[in-house]
Design an enzyme around this catalytic site. Sequence first.
Site, mmCIF file in Angstrom:
data_model
loop_
_atom_site.group_PDB
_atom_site.id
_atom_site.type_symbol
_atom_site.label_atom_id
_atom_site.label_comp_id
_atom_site.label_asym_id
_atom_site.label_seq_id
_atom_site.Cartn_x
_atom_site.Cartn_y
_atom_site.Cartn_z
ATOM 1 N N HIS A 120 0.410 -0.910 -0.111
ATOM 2 C CA HIS A 120 0.077 0.042 -0.166
ATOM 3 C C HIS A 120 0.960 1.329 -0.089
ATOM 4 C CE1 HIS A 120 -3.094 -2.964 1.308
ATOM 5 N NE2 HIS A 120 -4.023 -1.940 1.738
ATOM 6 N N ASN A 125 8.359 -3.712 3.141
ATOM 7 C CA ASN A 125 6.891 -4.293 3.130
ATOM 8 C C ASN A 125 6.318 -3.817 5.438
ATOM 9 O OD1 ASN A 125 3.718 -3.097 3.196
ATOM 10 N ND2 ASN A 125 3.363 -5.130 2.708
ATOM 11 N N GLU A 157 13.949 15.245 -3.970
ATOM 12 C CA GLU A 157 14.057 15.682 -4.689
ATOM 13 C C GLU A 157 14.836 15.862 -5.835
ATOM 14 O OE1 GLU A 157 13.083 19.610 -2.869
ATOM 15 O OE2 GLU A 157 10.831 19.649 -2.741
ATOM 16 N N GLN A 164 10.569 26.185 2.501
ATOM 17 C CA GLN A 164 10.861 25.078 2.197
ATOM 18 C C GLN A 164 12.087 24.664 2.124
ATOM 19 O OE1 GLN A 164 9.101 23.870 -1.845
ATOM 20 N NE2 GLN A 164 8.340 24.952 -1.439
#
Length: 282
Positions: free
Chosen positions: A120, A151, A253, A269
């Site tokens: 998920h 997971n 990023e 940021q």
Amino acid sequence: MKVYKMLKSFKRISYFAFVGWMLVSCSQGDEVVPKGDNLAMGNPSDANTGFSNYFIQKEQYAMSYNSYRGTPNWVSWHLSSAWMGSTPRQDDFRGDNTLPDNFYRVLPSDYTGSGFDRGHNTPSADRTLTVTDNSDTFLMSNMIPQAPTNNQQTWANLENYCRKLVSQGNELYIIMGQYGKGGTGSAGYKETLAGGKVTVPNRIWKVIMVLPEGTNDVGRVTNSTRVIAIDTPNSNSISTSWATYRTTVDAIESKTGYDVLSNVSAAVQEVIEARVDNGPTS
Ligand code: MN
Ligand code: MN
């Protein structure tokens, strides 16, 4: 005259009926704590209508879906006490029929025997208020092929910690994504599943913004707001400690080309995306 009177009383009755309906519908529709906007912190890839960056907005989460990979690029959701109830895990894994007709709709069986979990993005346990909320986390558009240890241990530990932060009076904005090709599950290294229709990611990342419960969430993010960023290998030999993989939003990023938290002021940021979290881990 008679007609006029009837009309007048009809108007009066309909007025009161309308006011009554307004009162009932407002009191039913307004939750005490709002569920919040899943995309409040921004759309990291400017997802729109393209095959590789297709924007999907559901009530329970928002995402960029990549039809070439058969997985999301990223999924963004809000987590607060307003989303939590007692709905049991629905376990109704299924293809997402809301995807455009010309997209391949990944099926639960595409992962069967692959050595990778149907992992998920938005966790089942983060959406337990209603059956619909929980069930929609089992759409295959919300899944990636995730190494079982990643997971069930590393990722599960972090998901549990997020819900603990909520129980301590916080609300979170969580963005999960992945990049690269090729991972090592319980049946060894694989680059794709289902004859190439699903790409196995190489790295799986998550960014978590932690705010005390309140309103105007984007506006109250400051230089001291806690942001947890992790970037993990999609490997079965991963450490069970998610804290091992803490990194900066800036690093994620630069790997992905996204702008995470883009709705936060550029000045803030710059500070919060350059910092590696060193807060509690459980
Ligand atoms: Mn999981
Ligand atoms: Mn950013």
